[in-house]
Design an enzyme around this catalytic site. Structure first.
Site, PDB file in Angstrom:
ATOM      1  N   GLU A  84      -8.562  -4.484   5.263  1.00  0.00           N
ATOM      2  CA  GLU A  84      -8.172  -4.129   3.688  1.00  0.00           C
ATOM      3  C   GLU A  84      -7.289  -5.285   3.002  1.00  0.00           C
ATOM      4  OE1 GLU A  84      -8.413   0.001   4.827  1.00  0.00           O
ATOM      5  OE2 GLU A  84      -9.139   0.246   2.730  1.00  0.00           O
ATOM      6  N   HIS A 103     -17.518   2.227   7.414  1.00  0.00           N
ATOM      7  CA  HIS A 103     -16.088   2.009   7.603  1.00  0.00           C
ATOM      8  C   HIS A 103     -15.746   3.356   8.327  1.00  0.00           C
ATOM      9  CE1 HIS A 103     -11.891   1.601   6.330  1.00  0.00           C
ATOM     10  NE2 HIS A 103     -11.738   2.937   6.723  1.00  0.00           N
ATOM     11  N   LEU A 104     -15.564   3.321   9.826  1.00  0.00           N
ATOM     12  CA  LEU A 104     -15.216   4.512  10.373  1.00  0.00           C
ATOM     13  C   LEU A 104     -13.827   4.495  10.962  1.00  0.00           C
ATOM     14  CD1 LEU A 104     -18.503   4.676  12.585  1.00  0.00           C
ATOM     15  CD2 LEU A 104     -17.818   5.567  10.594  1.00  0.00           C
ATOM     16  N   GLY A 105     -12.956   5.141  10.156  1.00  0.00           N
ATOM     17  CA  GLY A 105     -11.541   5.245  10.773  1.00  0.00           C
ATOM     18  C   GLY A 105     -11.113   6.688  10.436  1.00  0.00           C
ATOM     19  N   ASN A 106      -9.700   6.982  10.152  1.00  0.00           N
ATOM     20  CA  ASN A 106      -9.420   8.231   9.830  1.00  0.00           C
ATOM     21  C   ASN A 106     -10.200   8.716   8.768  1.00  0.00           C
ATOM     22  OD1 ASN A 106      -8.156  10.509  10.893  1.00  0.00           O
ATOM     23  ND2 ASN A 106      -6.268  10.008   9.720  1.00  0.00           N
ATOM     24  N   ARG A 160     -11.033  15.529   7.034  1.00  0.00           N
ATOM     25  CA  ARG A 160     -11.931  15.844   5.895  1.00  0.00           C
ATOM     26  C   ARG A 160     -13.342  16.247   6.142  1.00  0.00           C
ATOM     27  NH1 ARG A 160     -10.612  10.388   2.497  1.00  0.00           N
ATOM     28  NH2 ARG A 160      -8.781   9.980   3.863  1.00  0.00           N
ATOM     29  N   GLY A 174     -11.133   1.370  12.659  1.00  0.00           N
ATOM     30  CA  GLY A 174     -10.650   1.979  13.838  1.00  0.00           C
ATOM     31  C   GLY A 174     -11.600   2.388  14.886  1.00  0.00           C
ATOM     32  N   ARG A 213      -9.828   9.239  19.882  1.00  0.00           N
ATOM     33  CA  ARG A 213      -9.589   9.012  21.400  1.00  0.00           C
ATOM     34  C   ARG A 213      -9.324  10.496  22.142  1.00  0.00           C
ATOM     35  NH1 ARG A 213      -5.486   4.121  19.752  1.00  0.00           N
ATOM     36  NH2 ARG A 213      -5.410   5.835  18.058  1.00  0.00           N
ATOM     37  N   HIS A 261     -12.958   3.054  -0.448  1.00  0.00           N
ATOM     38  CA  HIS A 261     -12.748   2.089   0.832  1.00  0.00           C
ATOM     39  C   HIS A 261     -13.168   0.853   0.378  1.00  0.00           C
ATOM     40  CE1 HIS A 261     -12.734   5.344   3.962  1.00  0.00           C
ATOM     41  NE2 HIS A 261     -11.572   4.916   3.638  1.00  0.00           N
ATOM     42  N   ASN A 264       0.884  -1.292  -0.032  1.00  0.00           N
ATOM     43  CA  ASN A 264       0.033   0.019   0.052  1.00  0.00           C
ATOM     44  C   ASN A 264       0.737   1.123   0.025  1.00  0.00           C
ATOM     45  OD1 ASN A 264      -1.897   1.869   0.501  1.00  0.00           O
ATOM     46  ND2 ASN A 264      -2.858   1.047   2.032  1.00  0.00           N
ATOM     47  N   ARG A 293      -2.367  -1.690  -3.469  1.00  0.00           N
ATOM     48  CA  ARG A 293      -3.797  -1.169  -3.367  1.00  0.00           C
ATOM     49  C   ARG A 293      -3.593  -0.128  -4.421  1.00  0.00           C
ATOM     50  NH1 ARG A 293      -5.270   3.081   0.854  1.00  0.00           N
ATOM     51  NH2 ARG A 293      -7.325   3.523   0.368  1.00  0.00           N
ATOM     52  N   GLY A 307     -15.025   2.373  14.161  1.00  0.00           N
ATOM     53  CA  GLY A 307     -16.237   1.466  14.228  1.00  0.00           C
ATOM     54  C   GLY A 307     -15.926   0.255  15.181  1.00  0.00           C
ATOM     55  N   GLU A 308     -14.720  -0.212  15.255  1.00  0.00           N
ATOM     56  CA  GLU A 308     -14.389  -1.333  15.917  1.00  0.00           C
ATOM     57  C   GLU A 308     -14.243  -1.245  17.424  1.00  0.00           C
ATOM     58  OE1 GLU A 308     -11.125  -3.465  14.192  1.00  0.00           O
ATOM     59  OE2 GLU A 308     -11.863  -2.581  12.471  1.00  0.00           O
TER      60      GLU A 308
HETATM   61  P1  AMP Z   1      -8.024   3.554  11.046  1.00  0.00           P
HETATM   62  O1  AMP Z   1      -8.251   4.417   9.941  1.00  0.00           O
HETATM   63  O2  AMP Z   1      -9.005   2.465  10.922  1.00  0.00           O
HETATM   64  O3  AMP Z   1      -6.802   3.187  11.432  1.00  0.00           O
HETATM   65  O4  AMP Z   1      -8.696   4.181  12.309  1.00  0.00           O
HETATM   66  C1  AMP Z   1      -8.051   5.568  12.967  1.00  0.00           C
HETATM   67  C2  AMP Z   1      -9.205   6.068  13.989  1.00  0.00           C
HETATM   68  O5  AMP Z   1      -9.490   4.988  14.690  1.00  0.00           O
HETATM   69  C3  AMP Z   1      -8.487   7.247  14.855  1.00  0.00           C
HETATM   70  O6  AMP Z   1      -9.510   8.253  14.853  1.00  0.00           O
HETATM   71  C4  AMP Z   1      -8.580   6.681  16.073  1.00  0.00           C
HETATM   72  O7  AMP Z   1      -8.810   7.558  17.208  1.00  0.00           O
HETATM   73  C5  AMP Z   1      -9.451   5.563  16.201  1.00  0.00           C
HETATM   74  N1  AMP Z   1      -9.435   4.466  17.215  1.00  0.00           N
HETATM   75  C6  AMP Z   1      -8.545   3.680  17.273  1.00  0.00           C
HETATM   76  N2  AMP Z   1      -8.565   2.884  18.269  1.00  0.00           N
HETATM   77  C7  AMP Z   1      -9.484   3.546  19.319  1.00  0.00           C
HETATM   78  C8  AMP Z   1     -10.175   3.506  20.218  1.00  0.00           C
HETATM   79  N3  AMP Z   1      -9.964   2.392  21.027  1.00  0.00           N
HETATM   80  N4  AMP Z   1     -11.349   4.072  20.805  1.00  0.00           N
HETATM   81  C9  AMP Z   1     -11.607   5.247  19.988  1.00  0.00           C
HETATM   82  N5  AMP Z   1     -10.952   5.598  18.742  1.00  0.00           N
HETATM   83  C10 AMP Z   1     -10.035   4.564  18.418  1.00  0.00           C
END
Ligand code: AMP
Length: 406
Positions: free
Chosen positions: A392, A216-219, A249, A338, A292, A188, A7, A99, A340-341
């Site tokens: 992914e 999909h709830l990450g950055n 964003r 991140g 966090r 995604h 990636n 990717r 979402g989980e």
């Molecule tokens: P990703 O892009 O999937 O790696 O997700 C990144 C996002 O997940 C960031 O905003 C982190 O703050 C959030 N994240 C990771 N671990 C946790 C957690 N234990 N509690 C809350 N947010 C988290």
């Protein structure tokens, strides 16, 4: 069969080495801040006994070719230990999967890389100027380093090839679509596809019979509406900027804001692009993009952080409501990545707004932090609510293998 997944981003390269027979991860790592003096290199190796050994180094890596050379050297190296499962991996490697963010309308499935595919990815650069050049740099360097190996491009956009025109067209003059390819593409895709597959496995029902919304709830963040295994709408658009509020964003925005910023504040085009992509979202609203940290500020009474969380969850709930209409009902709402989980507060806050749709959480299950896929819905919920781990890279590895077999 061993598969290496690359990636390649603008200033980083992430990699994972899988043994696909057992679906086990043998090695992984990342180079961050490529092109700067303090490049950070992380290498991880997983032993047969389930342990992980990690090496971290800080030394300059000038460009993607130099970075990938280091990764290849790591994969070739052996400490002579019988526990090392990645030893001599380059010799036993079968394929490399890359990717690629934007495949436009040209690439609707993973593609075995040749000159024509490289040219096609290059043609998509105007649609993804921040991503495709970096993806290409990784592909070209890896082809020089390993010319004997088959390499496959797996596109973030391909899962959305099934979007109907009423979902993917913008209400702009036709010519902009037909001649200039201005439309919604979605991103995604590998994550949404993986999450949908895992949800179906967990529910022990065929994917072809389910109505799912995957979040999909990450950055970065996006939602997808999937009916009978086919994606029929998604929140990201021509670029990954549209839709949900993200770490940096803005997501959905009245296009007139751009004109206002240009005319009234005299902002240049590139500055607006940077503002909307890198300085907006949670960071713009409360100063930090890591969820966090946002929670920490909110718990200290920071009103901006509280509002940011409220806006974040409200936007998600609006999409879920809309997609229930799109799907004609809902069997399962699926959280992944991140936030979402891991973030039970965000899940609860999103679902609180959805009780009118019969979506009810079980508080204990929601906070259990179980591993793997798990169900957090209450017995009374009309819709299953699931948490599934994002992967992914593993999805790219599956798709690489299937492209080669084809
Ligand atoms: P990703 O892009 O999937 O790696 O997700 C990144 C996002 O997940 C960031 O905003 C982190 O703050 C959030 N994240 C990771 N671990 C946790 C957690 N234990 N509690 C809350 N947010 C988290």
């Amino acid at each position: 069969m061993r598969v290496l997944i690359i990636n390649s981003g603008s200033s980083s390269i992430k990699f994972r080495l899988y043994d696909m027979e057992q679906e086990t991860l043998l090695a992984s790592g990342a180079l961050e801040r490529i092109g700067e003096v303090n490049t950070r290199s992380i290498y991880r190796e997983y032993t047969a006994s389930g342990n992980m050994q990690e090496q971290i180094a800080h030394s300059p890596v000038t460009d993607h070719t130099a970075g990938l050379k280091q990764i290849v050297a790591f994969l070739q190296s052996s400490d002579g230990s019988t526990h090392s499962r990645k030893s001599d991996s380059m010799k036993s490697l079968h394929a490399i999967g890359h990717r690629v963010v934007h495949g436009g309308e040209t690439f609707q499935a993973p593609a075995l890389i040749d000159e024509g595919v490289i040219e096609g990815i290059r043609e998509m650069i105007p649609l993804a100027p921040l991503h495709n050049p970096a993806n290409l740099a990784g592909i070209e360097a890896m082809r020089r380093l390993c010319p004997q190996l088959p390499q496959v491009a797996v596109f973030d956009t391909a899962f959305f090839r099934t979007l109907p025109p009423h979902a993917y067209r913008y209400a702009l003059p036709n010519e902009l679509y037909h001649r200039h390819h201005v439309r919604r593409y979605g991103f995604h895709g590998t994550s949404h596809q993986h999450a949908a597959g895992q949800a179906a496995d967990y529910l022990q029902q065929p994917l072809k019979k389910l109505r799912l919304i995957t979040l999909h709830l990450g950055n970065g963040a996006s939602a997808a509406a999937i009916r009978d295994g086919i994606c029929i709408d998604t929140s990201m658009g021509m670029t990954p900027l549209e839709g949900l509020i993200m770490g940096t964003r803005c997501g959905d925005l009245d296009p007139s804001v751009h004109f206002y910023l240009a005319r009234t504040l005299g902002m240049e085009f590139d500055k607006i692009e940077t503002l909307l992509n890198h300085d907006s979202g949670m960071k713009g609203l409360c100063g930090v993009n890591d969820m966090r940290e946002v929670h920490r500020l909110a718990s200290e009474g920071n009103e901006q952080a509280r509002l940011a969380i409220d806006m974040y969850c409200y936007r998600i709930s609006k999409y879920v409501g809309a997609y229930c209409v799109t799907l004609g009902g809902l069997d399962a709402l699926v959280f992944t990545a991140g936030i979402g989980e891991n973030d039970s507060f965000i899940r609860q806050s999103v679902c609180n707004r959805l009780s009118v749709l019969g979506i009810l959480l079980d508080h204990k299950r929601n906070q259990s932090g179980a591993s793997g896929a798990f169900d957090i819905s209450s017995e009374r919920s009309k819709v299953k609510v699931l948490v599934v781990p994002a992967n992914e890279e593993l999805e790219i590895a599956y798709q690489t293998v299937s492209a080669i077999n084809r």
